[in-house]
Scaffold this motif. Structure first.
Motif, PDB file in Angstrom:
ATOM      1  N   GLY A 116       0.793  -1.223   0.000  1.00  0.00           N
ATOM      2  CA  GLY A 116       0.000   0.000   0.000  1.00  0.00           C
ATOM      3  C   GLY A 116       0.825   1.272   0.000  1.00  0.00           C
ATOM      4  N   PHE A 117       0.139   2.374  -0.152  1.00  0.00           N
ATOM      5  CA  PHE A 117       0.774   3.696  -0.181  1.00  0.00           C
ATOM      6  C   PHE A 117       1.455   3.980   1.160  1.00  0.00           C
ATOM      7  CE2 PHE A 117       0.015   8.440   0.313  1.00  0.00           C
ATOM      8  CZ  PHE A 117       1.069   8.800  -0.511  1.00  0.00           C
ATOM      9  N   GLY A 118       2.714   4.414   1.095  1.00  0.00           N
ATOM     10  CA  GLY A 118       3.491   4.621   2.313  1.00  0.00           C
ATOM     11  C   GLY A 118       3.335   5.987   2.940  1.00  0.00           C
ATOM     12  N   GLY A 119       2.607   6.895   2.265  1.00  0.00           N
ATOM     13  CA  GLY A 119       2.375   8.211   2.835  1.00  0.00           C
ATOM     14  C   GLY A 119       3.383   9.248   2.381  1.00  0.00           C
ATOM     15  N   LEU A 120       3.183  10.463   2.847  1.00  0.00           N
ATOM     16  CA  LEU A 120       4.082  11.579   2.538  1.00  0.00           C
ATOM     17  C   LEU A 120       4.828  11.997   3.797  1.00  0.00           C
ATOM     18  CD1 LEU A 120       1.802  13.895   0.337  1.00  0.00           C
ATOM     19  CD2 LEU A 120       3.493  12.232  -0.436  1.00  0.00           C
TER      20      LEU A 120
END
Length: 213
Positions: A116-120
């Motif tokens: 999944g997306f790891g974030g900013l």
């Protein structure tokens, strides 16, 4: 013979005898990027799950119902918040329909496994590791839903056999796949899609919710 190219559908709409209500969610990442207004919810309809899965079946219907009722248990009438819900599946990614269900959970509320997306920045808007497979505790279509902000959690079980499947369905699959004649395919489609509609019509009766833990 006409050589005209088929036109694309601008909207994918199912013709069902039941009308599944959309799941309402908020997405703080969409809001941060200015793609929707502050706290503006978006609707994710059952059609979008079918389109993403590429088919309609009891598992897709189950993913929709588990999400809708599980999130309602956590948020009441408020929209669920993407990236704020961890989902635990009791089994591995290849058990039952957990793999495809995980993809639909990701579509609706963002929760994903290690891909999944790891974030900013420091992980803000992260969705990675919010879908967890319990390989050590195999159960049939059971999940925990947990809010990260409040810690509230519920256990959700999907029980489609509460609605018996048509006895003719199993026998109809073979001819439809092997012969492929119009009558066999039409018979299978009617039974298969009718089974899904029966489950959608049963709604909360095929989903059991209790406190997690």
């Amino acid at each position: 013979m006409s050589m005209d190219k088929p036109t694309s559908r601008e909207q994918f709409t199912l013709s069902l005898r039941v009308r599944p209500e959309p799941i309402m969610v908020r997405d703080p990442f969409l809001e941060f990027l200015g793609l929707v207004g502050p706290e503006e919810p978006i609707a994710v309809g059952f059609e979008e799950l079918v389109k993403a899965a590429g088919h309609m079946c009891p598992t897709v219907a189950g993913a929709y119902l588990v999400l809708r009722h599980g999130l309602k248990a956590l948020y009441g009438d408020e929209p669920a918040v993407r990236g704020n819900v961890q989902v635990t599946a009791y089994g591995g990614p290849t058990d039952f329909g957990y793999g495809p269900i995980a993809q639909l959970v990701n579509l609706v509320i963002g929760a994903a496994s290690e891909t999944g997306f790891g974030g900013l920045g420091g992980g803000r808007f992260r969705r990675r590791d919010l879908f967890v497979f319990r390989n050590d505790d195999l159960r049939h279509c059971e999940f925990d839903f947990a809010r990260l902000d409040t810690g509230r959690s519920v256990h959700v079980a999907y029980e489609p056999n509460v609605v018996p499947a048509p006895k003719e369905l199993s026998a109809a699959i073979g001819p439809a796949l092997s012969n492929g004649d119009a009558a066999s395919v039409a018979r299978f489609r009617s039974l298969w899609n009718g089974r899904v509609e029966d489950i959608l019509e049963a709604d909360a009766r095929v989903v059991r919710i209790q406190p997690a833990g």
